[in-house]
Design a protein around this motif. Sequence first.
Motif, PDB file in Angstrom:
ATOM      1  N   THR A  86      16.432  19.535   2.807  1.00 34.88           N
ATOM      2  CA  THR A  86      15.679  18.670   3.708  1.00 34.88           C
ATOM      3  C   THR A  86      15.873  19.115   5.154  1.00 34.88           C
ATOM      4  N   TYR A  87      14.774  19.139   5.883  1.00 35.50           N
ATOM      5  CA  TYR A  87      14.787  19.412   7.322  1.00 35.50           C
ATOM      6  C   TYR A  87      14.228  18.174   8.016  1.00 35.50           C
ATOM      7  N   ASN A  88      15.092  17.489   8.738  1.00 34.56           N
ATOM      8  CA  ASN A  88      14.742  16.266   9.443  1.00 34.56           C
ATOM      9  C   ASN A  88      14.509  16.634  10.908  1.00 34.56           C
TER      10      ASN A  88
ATOM     11  N   PRO B 159      14.704  26.920  -3.369  1.00 33.87           N
ATOM     12  CA  PRO B 159      14.765  25.517  -3.762  1.00 33.87           C
ATOM     13  C   PRO B 159      13.484  24.809  -3.356  1.00 33.87           C
ATOM     14  N   ARG B 160      13.396  23.536  -3.632  1.00 30.40           N
ATOM     15  CA  ARG B 160      12.299  22.750  -3.075  1.00 30.40           C
ATOM     16  C   ARG B 160      12.674  22.362  -1.654  1.00 30.40           C
ATOM     17  N   PHE B 161      11.711  22.460  -0.748  1.00 31.28           N
ATOM     18  CA  PHE B 161      11.941  22.124   0.652  1.00 31.28           C
ATOM     19  C   PHE B 161      11.162  20.869   1.035  1.00 31.28           C
ATOM     20  N   VAL B 162      11.772  20.069   1.903  1.00 28.77           N
ATOM     21  CA  VAL B 162      11.104  18.946   2.553  1.00 28.77           C
ATOM     22  C   VAL B 162      11.271  19.131   4.053  1.00 28.77           C
ATOM     23  N   VAL B 163      10.167  19.214   4.772  1.00 23.37           N
ATOM     24  CA  VAL B 163      10.178  19.297   6.232  1.00 23.37           C
ATOM     25  C   VAL B 163       9.451  18.058   6.737  1.00 23.37           C
ATOM     26  N   ALA B 164      10.180  17.168   7.392  1.00 22.68           N
ATOM     27  CA  ALA B 164       9.599  15.877   7.758  1.00 22.68           C
ATOM     28  C   ALA B 164      10.193  15.384   9.062  1.00 22.68           C
TER      29      ALA B 164
ATOM     30  N   ALA C 288       2.206  15.987   2.380  1.00 25.75           N
ATOM     31  CA  ALA C 288       2.414  15.082   1.245  1.00 25.75           C
ATOM     32  C   ALA C 288       1.983  13.657   1.543  1.00 25.75           C
ATOM     33  N   VAL C 289       1.693  13.366   2.816  1.00 25.58           N
ATOM     34  CA  VAL C 289       1.259  12.018   3.182  1.00 25.58           C
ATOM     35  C   VAL C 289      -0.258  11.931   3.220  1.00 25.58           C
ATOM     36  N   GLY C 290      -0.896  12.999   3.681  1.00 29.63           N
ATOM     37  CA  GLY C 290      -2.350  12.971   3.824  1.00 29.63           C
ATOM     38  C   GLY C 290      -2.747  12.066   4.969  1.00 29.63           C
ATOM     39  N   SER C 291      -2.084  12.254   6.142  1.00 26.21           N
ATOM     40  CA  SER C 291      -2.275  11.318   7.244  1.00 26.21           C
ATOM     41  C   SER C 291      -3.154  11.790   8.393  1.00 26.21           C
ATOM     42  N   PRO C 292      -3.855  12.928   8.305  1.00 28.48           N
ATOM     43  CA  PRO C 292      -4.704  13.305   9.443  1.00 28.48           C
ATOM     44  C   PRO C 292      -5.669  12.185   9.831  1.00 28.48           C
ATOM     45  N   GLY C 293      -5.694  11.880  11.115  1.00 33.95           N
ATOM     46  CA  GLY C 293      -6.589  10.840  11.602  1.00 33.95           C
ATOM     47  C   GLY C 293      -6.021   9.444  11.522  1.00 33.95           C
ATOM     48  N   ARG C 294      -4.904   9.264  10.804  1.00 33.74           N
ATOM     49  CA  ARG C 294      -4.295   7.935  10.707  1.00 33.74           C
ATOM     50  C   ARG C 294      -3.099   7.875  11.653  1.00 33.74           C
ATOM     51  N   PRO C 295      -3.170   7.077  12.715  1.00 32.77           N
ATOM     52  CA  PRO C 295      -2.063   7.045  13.684  1.00 32.77           C
ATOM     53  C   PRO C 295      -0.755   6.625  13.024  1.00 32.77           C
ATOM     54  N   THR C 296       0.323   7.279  13.443  1.00 35.92           N
ATOM     55  CA  THR C 296       1.658   6.910  12.967  1.00 35.92           C
ATOM     56  C   THR C 296       2.521   6.369  14.092  1.00 35.92           C
ATOM     57  N   SER C 297       2.044   6.475  15.334  1.00 26.85           N
ATOM     58  CA  SER C 297       2.741   5.866  16.464  1.00 26.85           C
ATOM     59  C   SER C 297       1.874   4.737  17.007  1.00 26.85           C
TER      60      SER C 297
ATOM     61  N   ALA D  72      -2.214   5.737  20.426  1.00 24.12           N
ATOM     62  CA  ALA D  72      -1.687   5.918  19.075  1.00 24.12           C
ATOM     63  C   ALA D  72      -2.094   7.295  18.546  1.00 24.12           C
ATOM     64  N   ARG D  73      -1.135   7.994  17.912  1.00 21.92           N
ATOM     65  CA  ARG D  73      -1.403   9.360  17.453  1.00 21.92           C
ATOM     66  C   ARG D  73      -0.822   9.579  16.067  1.00 21.92           C
ATOM     67  N   ALA D  74      -1.338  10.583  15.378  1.00 21.91           N
ATOM     68  CA  ALA D  74      -0.789  11.003  14.083  1.00 21.91           C
ATOM     69  C   ALA D  74       0.239  12.096  14.350  1.00 21.91           C
ATOM     70  N   ILE D  75       1.522  11.718  14.447  1.00 22.79           N
ATOM     71  CA  ILE D  75       2.556  12.685  14.842  1.00 22.79           C
ATOM     72  C   ILE D  75       3.753  12.694  13.894  1.00 22.79           C
ATOM     73  N   ASP D  76       3.766  11.813  12.893  1.00 19.54           N
ATOM     74  CA  ASP D  76       4.878  11.754  11.940  1.00 19.54           C
ATOM     75  C   ASP D  76       4.394  12.297  10.600  1.00 19.54           C
ATOM     76  N   TRP D  77       5.182  13.220  10.005  1.00 20.54           N
ATOM     77  CA  TRP D  77       4.689  13.991   8.878  1.00 20.54           C
ATOM     78  C   TRP D  77       5.762  14.217   7.816  1.00 20.54           C
ATOM     79  N   ILE D  78       5.297  14.418   6.602  1.00 19.67           N
ATOM     80  CA  ILE D  78       6.151  14.888   5.505  1.00 19.67           C
ATOM     81  C   ILE D  78       5.433  16.063   4.860  1.00 19.67           C
ATOM     82  N   PHE D  79       6.063  17.230   4.915  1.00 17.92           N
ATOM     83  CA  PHE D  79       5.531  18.409   4.247  1.00 17.92           C
ATOM     84  C   PHE D  79       6.511  18.836   3.156  1.00 17.92           C
ATOM     85  N   VAL D  80       5.965  19.242   2.011  1.00 14.01           N
ATOM     86  CA  VAL D  80       6.795  19.639   0.876  1.00 14.01           C
ATOM     87  C   VAL D  80       6.322  20.989   0.352  1.00 14.01           C
ATOM     88  N   SER D  81       7.249  21.703  -0.273  1.00 16.18           N
ATOM     89  CA  SER D  81       6.909  22.986  -0.889  1.00 16.18           C
ATOM     90  C   SER D  81       6.945  22.836  -2.395  1.00 16.18           C
TER      91      SER D  81
END
Length: 265
Positions: free
Chosen positions: A146-148, A178-183, A207-216, A224-233
């Motif tokens: 995991t990369y936080n 390994p499996r990676f999580v970058v979030a 992994a969230v599918g959040s483009p266009g959905r504000p997270t702040s 408000a912007r879409a700036i929080d993300w979860i990416f997985v391999s």
Amino acid sequence: MRPWSRDFLRIVSWNIERGLQFPKILDFLKTIQADLLLLQEVDLNARRTRYRDIASELAHCLNLNYVFGMEFQELSEGTAASPAYHGMATLSPWPLSKARIIRFRDQSSFWKPRWYVPNLPTFQRRIGGRIALVAEANIYGRTVVTYNLHLESRGTDELRLRQLNEVLADCRKYVERPRFVVAGDFNLDAGGGDAARALGDAGFRDAVGSPGRPTSTAHLLSHARAIDWIFVSGAPDSEGQVHHKIHASDHYPVSATLAHPCGHS
């Protein structure tokens, strides 16, 4: 001993705004039952959060393992004898190991203390720099790295992209894949442009599918912007969510529920 046996894996990333609304944060984290919690803006011994160790208290209340990475010493929130810190925490009911910090080579100079800037909470004078907190989780007998992240808020997207590329370069050092999580809080829209391209080229997907959905949340100086993300391999299909009903921070939690646990191929 496994905390549970179920046919999905749940990941949550959340900038908790220092833990200022601790009871509400705890209530949400109790209900979400995540396998991996990646939290940003976590206070340790800061005046504004009543000198609490936010990561340790959350881990204790939720009965989770945790690691904490110090991002900044908050100069206006503590004293020389009792310093205050601010950073990231990764929590999990699964074993965590090999925790380390990547302190990015490229940093903004905005936060540095200067003689002409008053040492008041409003000005957030700090010592330190942006980081990625890295930890390995053993989930269903398989390693998940995991990369936080908390990429720089006071800078350009080019600076943030350079910081992100340091993380992707670190991923490439693993011989056994390994499996990676970058979030985390990317402070940019990673749903397109150079950031999305870099992540895609490295084998990651949103992994969230959040483009266009504000997270702040919107406030006086920022929309408000879409700036929080979860990416997985190497992951199967996932169901993502931005939890807009949770008002416990200036960011909303984001979650991704993978269709199969890591122990299954």
